[in-house]
Write an enzyme that holds these catalytic residues in place. Structure first.
Site, PDB file in Angstrom:
ATOM      1  N   ARG A  99      49.598 -25.649  71.025  1.00 21.25           N
ATOM      2  CA  ARG A  99      48.608 -26.556  70.420  1.00 21.25           C
ATOM      3  C   ARG A  99      47.142 -26.300  70.618  1.00 21.25           C
ATOM      4  NH1 ARG A  99      52.882 -28.000  68.068  1.00 21.25           N
ATOM      5  NH2 ARG A  99      53.982 -29.948  68.505  1.00 21.25           N
ATOM      6  N   ASP A 128      50.749 -34.388  72.558  1.00 17.96           N
ATOM      7  CA  ASP A 128      50.334 -33.349  71.444  1.00 17.96           C
ATOM      8  C   ASP A 128      48.816 -33.875  70.908  1.00 17.96           C
ATOM      9  OD1 ASP A 128      52.042 -31.331  71.695  1.00 17.96           O
ATOM     10  OD2 ASP A 128      53.203 -32.052  69.862  1.00 17.96           O
TER      11      ASP A 128
END
Length: 417
Positions: A99, A128
């Site tokens: 990420r 996330d």
């Protein structure tokens, strides 16, 4: 909702799936902005040309795919490996360190196109959203962030499908030209994150921890029962904690990871089933496929056992817990993660050598290790006769090492009278 008046151009983290495809017309409808679709190639098995076309067909004015596979492995995965990064002792952080790299790519695209905002499709329940947004804050503190799942009215996949049909978004149909594997992946009931380091499965029957994963869910490795009835040996070479060769062949990061994934997968290596503590406060259950990572972490630890002194090895175990937590929490660009990385770099200076592993039906076993920096000295540890260790010295050492215990015992004896 972010300030509509000041958002003219948005970079969207675009995967080609239903969520991010629907986000394109939703952004244009609600913000009146131009949408730039950014797809990041981390080695996931996708048709990037089809994703590019779908982004444009969904209303993006620009669509780009960034191939960052080499950077992903050599500047992220290998850094985590050097630091022994396993979250809660088990999860090899394949999504967690992907990420921040995706976030960095989004920031780079935003700067390239002069965008006012960055948009991602992460939900308000997961980790996330934190990882993307902390990266953006660290690299572009003035950038606006749009997270549709936290603000729009759509609550389900059915709502998204209706919105897609109403706004001309292409909806994937099963193409007869697809392979059986591609069709199976599309029909999969699980929420997946797939890159060349790992594949994660969440949702559906896995939401109940009492349900065991079933063998037909595996898309990377195989069920250990189905692996060959013969073991396989694999030798990995390291230089300063970084893997450089497999079975004597020098490789860059991308080739090495692909090679070990293939070797591990055919032997049923790398299945991790765990209930983890999410940053947002809830527990989640996931099943991970990580054949290459499992092999590398095992080999790397074996080499560290050979090359690091006791105090450094033990402290690195402690530091790895905090390091892993920082990466999991999206703090890749935080000062403490960078400082702990410097510690990992320093302690990796002598982690050079060769490790052979034996793979058999999901199991990894040591099969020998060697290093020019090995601290193992046979002359000192032998059970046979030696000329370098005076066993009589142990008495004085034990007396001093045990002195606090002796003093405490004497105190208790005195007070008992």
């Amino acid at each position: 909702m972010a300030d509509v008046k000041n958002v003219k151009k948005v970079v969207l983290a675009y995967s080609g799936g239903l969520d991010t495809s629907v986000i394109i017309p939703w952004l244009k409808e609600n913000y009146g902005c131009e949408v730039i679709a950014c797809t990041v190639n981390l080695g996931q098995p996708e048709d990037f040309d089809a994703i590019h076309k779908k982004a444009l067909a969904s209303g993006a004015s620009v669509a780009e795919t960034l191939d960052v596979r080499k950077e992903f492995i050599e500047d992220y995965a290998y850094k985590v490996l050097q630091a022994d990064g396993r979250y809660e002792g088990k999860y090899l952080l394949g999504t967690s360190f992907a990420r921040p790299l995706i976030g960095k790519c989004l920031v780079d695209m935003a700067k390239k196109y002069g965008a006012d905002a960055i948009c991602h499709g992460a939900t308000g329940k997961g980790n996330d959203q934190v990882r993307f947004e902390l990266t953006i804050k660290a690299l572009a503190p003035h950038m606006k962030i749009i997270a549709p799942w936290r603000i729009w009215d759509m609550k389900s996949r059915e709502d998204e499908m209706k919105y897609a049909e109403a706004h001309g978004v292409p909806i994937d149909k099963y193409d007869e030209k697809q392979t059986d594997e591609e069709k199976a992946a599309q029909k999969y009931p699980y929420s997946m994150d797939w890159n060349m380091w790992h594949l994660s499965h969440e949702g559906d029957d896995l939401e109940n921890p009492a349900n065991a994963p079933h063998k037909d869910m595996y898309l990377v490795t195989c069920d250990p029962e189905d692996a060959p009835d013969k073991d396989e040996l694999v030798t990995i070479e390291f230089e300063k904690g970084v893997p450089t060769a497999v079975n004597g062949k020098k490789m860059d990061g991308v080739e090495l990871v692909n090679t070990l994934n293939a070797i591990g997968a055919r032997n049923g290596i790398g299945i991790d089933d765990l209930v983890e503590n999410r940053l947002v406060g809830m527990k989640s259950r996931g099943v991970y496929e990580n054949p290459c990572g499992s092999i590398l972490f095992y080999a790397h630890t074996e080499l560290e056992r050979l090359c690091l002194d006791r105090a450094t090895f033990h402290f690195k175990e402690v530091a790895a817990v905090k390091y892993s937590e920082l990466v999991y929490d999206g703090m890749w660009f935080a000062p403490l993660r960078e400082a702990l990385q410097a510690f990992a770099d320093k302690t990796s200076e002598t982690v050079t050598g060769k490790v052979t592993l034996r793979l058999y039906k999901g199991n990894i076993m040591s099969h020998g290790a060697e290093s020019p920096y090995s601290l193992y000295n046979e002359e000192f540890v032998t059970f046979g006769e030696d000329d370098v260790y005076n066993q009589a010295d142990a008495e004085g050492f034990i007396n001093l090492f045990g002195l606090p215990l002796t003093i405490r015992a004497l105190m208790k004896e005195k007070n008992a009278k």
